[in-house]
Design an enzyme around this catalytic site. Structure first.
Site, PDB file in Angstrom:
ATOM      1  N   LYS A  10      -2.332  -0.692   2.004  1.00  0.00           N
ATOM      2  CA  LYS A  10      -1.190  -1.075   1.170  1.00  0.00           C
ATOM      3  C   LYS A  10      -0.069  -1.652   2.029  1.00  0.00           C
ATOM      4  O   LYS A  10       0.522  -2.688   1.691  1.00  0.00           O
ATOM      5  CB  LYS A  10      -0.671   0.137   0.394  1.00  0.00           C
ATOM      6  CG  LYS A  10       0.530  -0.186  -0.497  1.00  0.00           C
ATOM      7  CD  LYS A  10       1.142   1.047  -1.112  1.00  0.00           C
ATOM      8  CE  LYS A  10       1.935   1.837  -0.090  1.00  0.00           C
ATOM      9  NZ  LYS A  10       2.829   2.854  -0.697  1.00  0.00           N
ATOM     10  N   ARG A  15       3.085  -6.495   3.689  1.00  0.00           N
ATOM     11  CA  ARG A  15       3.653  -7.319   4.758  1.00  0.00           C
ATOM     12  C   ARG A  15       3.011  -8.704   4.777  1.00  0.00           C
ATOM     13  O   ARG A  15       3.681  -9.720   4.973  1.00  0.00           O
ATOM     14  CB  ARG A  15       3.457  -6.623   6.104  1.00  0.00           C
ATOM     15  CG  ARG A  15       4.390  -5.425   6.324  1.00  0.00           C
ATOM     16  CD  ARG A  15       3.868  -4.485   7.408  1.00  0.00           C
ATOM     17  NE  ARG A  15       4.807  -3.414   7.716  1.00  0.00           N
ATOM     18  CZ  ARG A  15       4.979  -2.336   6.957  1.00  0.00           C
ATOM     19  NH1 ARG A  15       4.295  -2.192   5.837  1.00  0.00           N
ATOM     20  NH2 ARG A  15       5.845  -1.403   7.311  1.00  0.00           N
ATOM     21  N   SER A 156      11.305   3.531   7.635  1.00  0.00           N
ATOM     22  CA  SER A 156      11.115   2.406   8.546  1.00  0.00           C
ATOM     23  C   SER A 156      11.033   1.086   7.781  1.00  0.00           C
ATOM     24  O   SER A 156      11.131   0.011   8.377  1.00  0.00           O
ATOM     25  CB  SER A 156       9.830   2.596   9.367  1.00  0.00           C
ATOM     26  OG  SER A 156       8.687   2.593   8.527  1.00  0.00           O
ATOM     27  N   GLN A 157      10.848   1.145   6.458  1.00  0.00           N
ATOM     28  CA  GLN A 157      10.781  -0.083   5.670  1.00  0.00           C
ATOM     29  C   GLN A 157      12.079  -0.884   5.737  1.00  0.00           C
ATOM     30  O   GLN A 157      12.062  -2.109   5.614  1.00  0.00           O
ATOM     31  CB  GLN A 157      10.433   0.237   4.217  1.00  0.00           C
ATOM     32  CG  GLN A 157       8.998   0.695   4.024  1.00  0.00           C
ATOM     33  CD  GLN A 157       8.684   1.074   2.598  1.00  0.00           C
ATOM     34  OE1 GLN A 157       9.540   0.966   1.713  1.00  0.00           O
ATOM     35  NE2 GLN A 157       7.471   1.528   2.357  1.00  0.00           N
ATOM     36  N   ASP A 297       3.116  10.181   6.030  1.00  0.00           N
ATOM     37  CA  ASP A 297       2.374   9.991   4.780  1.00  0.00           C
ATOM     38  C   ASP A 297       1.123  10.860   4.720  1.00  0.00           C
ATOM     39  O   ASP A 297       0.566  11.078   3.633  1.00  0.00           O
ATOM     40  CB  ASP A 297       1.976   8.522   4.610  1.00  0.00           C
ATOM     41  CG  ASP A 297       3.075   7.697   3.946  1.00  0.00           C
ATOM     42  OD1 ASP A 297       4.063   8.290   3.478  1.00  0.00           O
ATOM     43  OD2 ASP A 297       2.943   6.457   3.899  1.00  0.00           O
ATOM     44  N   ARG A 328       8.037  15.442  -1.377  1.00  0.00           N
ATOM     45  CA  ARG A 328       6.672  15.867  -1.065  1.00  0.00           C
ATOM     46  C   ARG A 328       6.615  17.240  -0.409  1.00  0.00           C
ATOM     47  O   ARG A 328       5.624  17.966  -0.583  1.00  0.00           O
ATOM     48  CB  ARG A 328       5.976  14.815  -0.191  1.00  0.00           C
ATOM     49  CG  ARG A 328       5.595  13.573  -0.978  1.00  0.00           C
ATOM     50  CD  ARG A 328       4.912  12.527  -0.138  1.00  0.00           C
ATOM     51  NE  ARG A 328       4.523  11.379  -0.953  1.00  0.00           N
ATOM     52  CZ  ARG A 328       4.230  10.178  -0.484  1.00  0.00           C
ATOM     53  NH1 ARG A 328       4.279   9.970   0.833  1.00  0.00           N
ATOM     54  NH2 ARG A 328       3.901   9.209  -1.286  1.00  0.00           N
ATOM     55  N   ARG A 370      -0.147  10.424  -3.617  1.00  0.00           N
ATOM     56  CA  ARG A 370      -0.577  11.166  -2.431  1.00  0.00           C
ATOM     57  C   ARG A 370      -0.738  12.665  -2.714  1.00  0.00           C
ATOM     58  O   ARG A 370      -1.553  13.328  -2.076  1.00  0.00           O
ATOM     59  CB  ARG A 370       0.372  10.916  -1.268  1.00  0.00           C
ATOM     60  CG  ARG A 370       0.448   9.451  -0.886  1.00  0.00           C
ATOM     61  CD  ARG A 370       0.583   9.215   0.600  1.00  0.00           C
ATOM     62  NE  ARG A 370       0.630   7.783   0.884  1.00  0.00           N
ATOM     63  CZ  ARG A 370      -0.442   7.002   0.971  1.00  0.00           C
ATOM     64  NH1 ARG A 370      -1.638   7.518   0.810  1.00  0.00           N
ATOM     65  NH2 ARG A 370      -0.309   5.706   1.207  1.00  0.00           N
TER      66      ARG A 370
END
Length: 415
Positions: A10, A15, A156-157, A297, A328, A370
């Site tokens: 993904k 990107r 970090s996105q 993740d 999460r 997830r």
């Protein structure tokens, strides 16, 4: 030996779509992920006036270095964080007025550090409701470039979005980062930018991105390492179980392949070859303390198998998992407690002690793919596990339940 065909990454697909749209020429993406998130990204590009041609195995994108082909657009980003964070940045490099909105889940997720950085670069960006959240409007007039300071401690996105923007600015960018989580994802971005003709440099806490734009190419998307973690964990949990994932080996871009090193520390037999990775269950899962800041993740995957270890499993430095599709840390803790586990959490950690005494076997998904995929692994040892929203896996792997059921039967045959 079960060989699992994992769908494309993904993160890499998102990107690649940005880079293809920004490049000069027509780019072909081979084996991109087809899921709700990536289809939403492609749909957003189309709304901005880019041509995206899709077949079952390849997508073609006509790049526009000058930015969107339309002067106005209304883009719905669905649940996709990469869509919601990358597309406004792509639009900012063009000329026009572009409005972006997203699902209620995505509206709750933070955007403010990126918004501030774009404003510091002169972008006219306005949030309609809560500051730092969708919906937002970008009144684009190109981006001059220069130096900007960014806090990427939540995601970090934010940094990836600015790195991708850099070659589209008139002067290039110098991005000074004050904090950074999930650093391997940034390495993915830098490597992919090189594939599209741009060599950005890291100088300590400063990232230097030259102007000049991207060139089109043919780009093959590798399998998703985060998704592979569920299948690797299933093998580690099964005495004599074995799983091989082709396409993820020594040269893989994704840091989440490092999850197999955690399984190795716990007692699994792990082989990372040139073009594939294999995990074998040895019948032993040891407890451990592990920092997962860079591979957060996969934190739910580890949490989901932790009760079956011989000692406590403590996962540290994962505060950023509290601002994902759901909190999460709390979601894992709540579901494990419903299954009878002894769990303690803190601001950025979770500790799970051995043993389950399940009295409730329905897993609360919180709409998070997830959580569902991780606790499917728990279901290898806990009969009767079900999910309140099993379909939320369409975000990244629409065929997950079928693929995991097939693996489960094959692991059963191998034991």
């Amino acid at each position: 030996m079960p060989s699992i065909d994992i769908p494309g990454s993904k993160s890499i697909t998102a990107r690649a779509l940005f880079l293809a749209a920004a490049a000069d020429g027509v780019t072909t993406l081979v084996r991109p992920l087809r899921s709700d998130d990536t289809e939403g990204f492609a749909e957003g590009l189309v709304r901005l006036g880019y041509r995206v041609g899709r077949t079952s195995d390849t997508w073609q994108v006509d790049g526009r270095p000058q930015g969107p082909a339309v002067a106005e657009a209304d883009v719905y980003c669905r649940d996709g964080a990469t869509t919601a964070r990358f597309l406004p940045v792509l639009a900012a490099a063009g000329h026009g007025t572009y409005r972006f909105d997203a699902s209620e889940q995505m509206r709750r997720r933070p955007l403010l550090p990126l918004s501030r950085a774009l404003r510091d670069l002169g972008v006219d960006l306005r949030h309609e409701g809560a500051e730092g959240h969708h919906p937002l409007t970008v009144r684009a007039a190109g981006v001059e470039g220069g130096e900007v300071v960014l806090d990427a401690g939540q995601s970090s996105q934010y940094l990836t979005a600015l790195l991708l923007l850099g070659p589209l600015t008139r002067e290039g960018l110098r991005i000074r980062v004050t904090d950074l989580v999930s650093a391997p994802y940034v390495e993915i971005t830098l490597a992919m930018m090189r594939s599209f003709g741009v060599a950005a440099e890291r100088q300590g806490d400063v990232f230097v991105v030259p102007p000049g734009g991207y060139r089109a190419t043919t780009y093959t998307v590798e399998p998703d390492a985060s998704t592979a973690s569920y299948f690797f964990a299933a093998a580690a949990l099964t005495p004599g179980g074995e799983v091989t994932v082709p396409g993820l080996g020594e040269g893989a871009l994704q840091g989440d392949l490092g999850f197999v090193d955690v399984l190795r520390r716990m007692g699994a037999d792990v082989t990372v070859g040139p073009d594939a990775t294999t995990v074998r269950g040895t019948g032993e899962l040891r407890g451990l303390t592990v920092t997962m800041r860079d591979i957060s993740d996969t934190m739910p995957t580890l949490a989901a198998i932790a009760p079956f270890a011989s000692g406590p499993v403590r996962i540290e430095d994962v505060a950023n998992t509290r601002v994902k599709e759901c909190d999460r840390l709390d979601a894992c803790a709540e579901n494990l407690r419903r299954l009878g586990a002894d769990v303690t959490t803190g601001p950025d950690w979770i500790e799970i002690r051995p043993g389950l005494d399940p009295h409730i076997t329905e897993i609360k998904s919180y709409g998070d793919h997830r959580i569902v995929m991780s606790f499917a692994v728990t279901g290898l040892r806990v009969p009767g596990i079900s999910f309140d929203d099993p379909g939320c896996v369409r975000k990244t792997f629409p065929g997950f339940h079928e693929a995991f059921a097939d693996l489960r039967s094959r692991l059963g045959d191998d034991r």
